[in-house]
Design an enzyme around this catalytic site. Structure first.
Site, mmCIF file in Angstrom:
data_model
loop_
_atom_site.group_PDB
_atom_site.id
_atom_site.type_symbol
_atom_site.label_atom_id
_atom_site.label_comp_id
_atom_site.label_asym_id
_atom_site.label_seq_id
_atom_site.Cartn_x
_atom_site.Cartn_y
_atom_site.Cartn_z
ATOM 1 N N GLN A 175 -39.976 -8.534 99.951
ATOM 2 C CA GLN A 175 -39.503 -9.851 100.389
ATOM 3 C C GLN A 175 -40.284 -10.347 101.613
ATOM 4 O OE1 GLN A 175 -37.742 -12.894 99.245
ATOM 5 N NE2 GLN A 175 -37.003 -11.043 98.260
ATOM 6 N N LYS A 235 -43.742 -11.973 94.111
ATOM 7 C CA LYS A 235 -43.052 -12.609 95.247
ATOM 8 C C LYS A 235 -44.049 -13.358 96.130
ATOM 9 C CE LYS A 235 -38.909 -10.669 94.455
ATOM 10 N NZ LYS A 235 -38.202 -9.533 95.006
ATOM 11 N N ASP A 281 -39.770 -1.227 102.157
ATOM 12 C CA ASP A 281 -39.839 -2.108 100.995
ATOM 13 C C ASP A 281 -40.269 -3.489 101.495
ATOM 14 O OD1 ASP A 281 -39.265 -4.010 99.096
ATOM 15 O OD2 ASP A 281 -37.203 -3.355 98.727
ATOM 16 N N CYS A 326 -28.807 -8.441 93.637
ATOM 17 C CA CYS A 326 -29.188 -7.027 93.567
ATOM 18 C C CYS A 326 -28.874 -6.308 94.867
ATOM 19 C CB CYS A 326 -30.668 -6.839 93.232
ATOM 20 S SG CYS A 326 -31.084 -7.380 91.597
ATOM 21 N N HIS A 369 -31.877 -3.639 98.621
ATOM 22 C CA HIS A 369 -31.910 -4.060 97.218
ATOM 23 C C HIS A 369 -31.520 -2.841 96.378
ATOM 24 C CE1 HIS A 369 -33.923 -5.432 93.496
ATOM 25 N NE2 HIS A 369 -33.946 -6.623 94.025
HETATM 26 C C1 LIG Z 1 -37.724 -8.385 94.496
HETATM 27 C C2 LIG Z 1 -37.375 -7.247 95.360
HETATM 28 C C3 LIG Z 1 -37.409 -5.926 94.870
HETATM 29 C C4 LIG Z 1 -37.720 -5.596 93.447
HETATM 30 O O1 LIG Z 1 -38.974 -5.979 93.068
HETATM 31 P P1 LIG Z 1 -39.429 -5.802 91.531
HETATM 32 O O2 LIG Z 1 -40.657 -6.641 91.442
HETATM 33 O O3 LIG Z 1 -38.304 -6.339 90.714
HETATM 34 O O4 LIG Z 1 -39.654 -4.367 91.315
HETATM 35 C C5 LIG Z 1 -37.094 -4.926 95.753
HETATM 36 N N1 LIG Z 1 -36.765 -5.157 97.025
HETATM 37 C C6 LIG Z 1 -36.711 -6.416 97.534
HETATM 38 C C7 LIG Z 1 -36.345 -6.622 98.967
HETATM 39 C C8 LIG Z 1 -37.015 -7.492 96.716
HETATM 40 O O5 LIG Z 1 -36.966 -8.730 97.214
#
Ligand SMILES: *Cc1c(COP(=O)(O)O)cnc(C)c1O
Length: 408
Positions: A205, A228, A202, A366, A125
């Site tokens: 997701q 999420k 990260d 993104c 992302h």
């Molecule tokens: C949504 C998402 C982000 C960003 O999250 P924010 O809540 O906008 O800071 C980063 N990485 C992944 C894989 C995402 O799905």
């Protein structure tokens, strides 16, 4: 036949928004990878906070402040338990994944020297690319990319070949938001630690699909956004190992993060407050805890199994449409389908689907480097949650067929 132990009709009653219409049609919400919907149980917690005990935390002696502090700190403990985190003060509450990653990237400024290498995966992302580029600009560090194959899986041989004693940090998402790929983070963490590199995963997701265990993973940092996983926007978690959090400098200065302030010198508060400057999203943090309660009451195993069935059904139905191509066909993936139809711009399909009440995302999600890899401007992305139904998949498939007929 889709089989599940979940009572989807009852679950759907928890989500008032699913009853609304869009453009005169029942809403079919398939943009869960961008943000999940909020159950009444979490909405009630938010309303209760503002109706009954809205107050600033940690500083007040009065009762409302105590109640708010207790609820906020109880949420921190819920998050700790959910992710099997060893110590409560290893849970830093942030405004979300982007904030969490920036906090770490900023903190690493003094740990990265010129020529040190930072590895990022090819399917990140933007929020997991840009902060590292900024870190490299500040330090002279070098960003290296772990490549992926046509299926949307990381090429692990190349990853192992990239690792060396120059590697300081490795960054990868647990699950790709654009393709749904579940990455082999256990292997990434273990191999990185062998060359003494730190790892940030990260988990934004992964949060709605996988209950990650911080102690089993032995990861250095892990990030989550509450929105999420059926929680509100603007709040999330940074997990960090205590030894790292002690080493990193504070990210922002302000109230709440100090022990003592004079004009000559300020000393910082202990963890977690060192990283929590200013009044936090108090209500959001409490609601984040309630969202995890809600998800756990349904059960992550049952969720994963049902979503897998939805994914398989939707994949089969969509692939039966002539000219439709799915991007991201990794063996291990979550319920995300990114696709295009030959000769049609994804935006045009998204616009027609919206007219039919179907919410999908179109564009680069993104993750522009992924689109460049496939040499496409973007995709249509349908992402499914446990509250979606087989009937909704059918509505999507009919909608895509209709869009194709109108546009070709
Ligand atoms: C949504 C998402 C982000 C960003 O999250 P924010 O809540 O906008 O800071 C980063 N990485 C992944 C894989 C995402 O799905």
């Amino acid at each position: 036949m889709i089989q599940t132990t979940l009572d989807i009709e009852t679950i759907r009653k928890d989500f008032p928004i699913l009853n609304r219409e869009v453009n005169g049609k029942p809403l079919v919400y398939l943009d869960n990878a961008a943000t999940s919907q909020t159950p009444q149980q979490v909405i009630d917690v938010i309303v209760d906070y503002y109706q009954n005990y809205n107050a600033n935390i940690h500083r007040g002696v009065h009762s409302l402040s105590q109640e708010a502090t207790d609820a906020y700190e109880a949420a921190r403990i819920k998050i700790k338990k959910h992710y099997n985190i060893a110590k409560t003060h290893e849970v830093i509450l942030t405004s979300g994944t982007t904030h969490s990653i920036n906090l770490v990237a900023n903190g690493f400024t003094s740990f990265v020297k010129e020529g040190d290498e930072i590895l990022v995966s090819a399917m990140e992302h933007h929020s997991n690319i840009v902060p590292w580029q900024m870190l490299c600009e500040r330090t002279g560090g070098v960003l290296k990319v772990i490549p992926m194959n046509q299926k949307g899986e990381l090429v692990m041989e190349e990853f192992h070949a990239l690792l060396s004693d120059k590697t300081k940090l490795v960054f990868c998402n647990h699950v790709s938001n654009a393709l749904g790929t579940v990455n082999p983070i256990e292997e990434i963490i273990d191999a990185s630690h062998k060359v003494s590199a730190a790892v940030l995963i990260d988990g934004a997701q992964a949060a709605p699909h996988i209950k990650a265990d911080m102690q089993a993973l032995d990861v250095d940092f892990y990030t989550v956004s509450a929105h999420k996983v059926c929680g509100p926007t603007g709040v999330g978690m940074l997990y960090g190992k205590e030894e790292w959090l002690n080493k990193l400098p504070p990210y922002q200065g302000g109230g709440e993060m100090i022990a003592e302030v004079t004009f000559e010198k300020t000393t910082y508060a202990d963890l977690p407050h060192k990283f929590e400057a200013g009044t936090p999203n108090i209500c959001g943090g409490i609601a984040f805890g309630a969202a995890l309660d809600y998800m756990n009451s349904i059960g992550f195993e049952a969720i994963a199994q049902y979503e897998e069935e939805l994914l398989q059904y939707a994949t089969e139905q969509l692939l039966a449409i002539d000219g439709l191509k799915i991007y991201g066909t990794a063996k291990n993936k979550t319920s995300v389908i990114s696709f295009n139809i030959d000769g049609i711009h994804p935006y045009d399909i998204g616009t027609i689907l919206d007219k039919l009440g179907i919410a999908v995302r179109t564009g680069h999600h993104c993750a522009q480097p992924i689109m460049d890899f496939y040499k496409i401007p973007g995709t249509v992305r349908a992402s499914f949650s446990f509250y979606n139904t087989k009937e909704e998949v059918d509505v999507l498939v009919e909608g895509v067929k209709r869009a194709k007929n109108m546009l070709l």
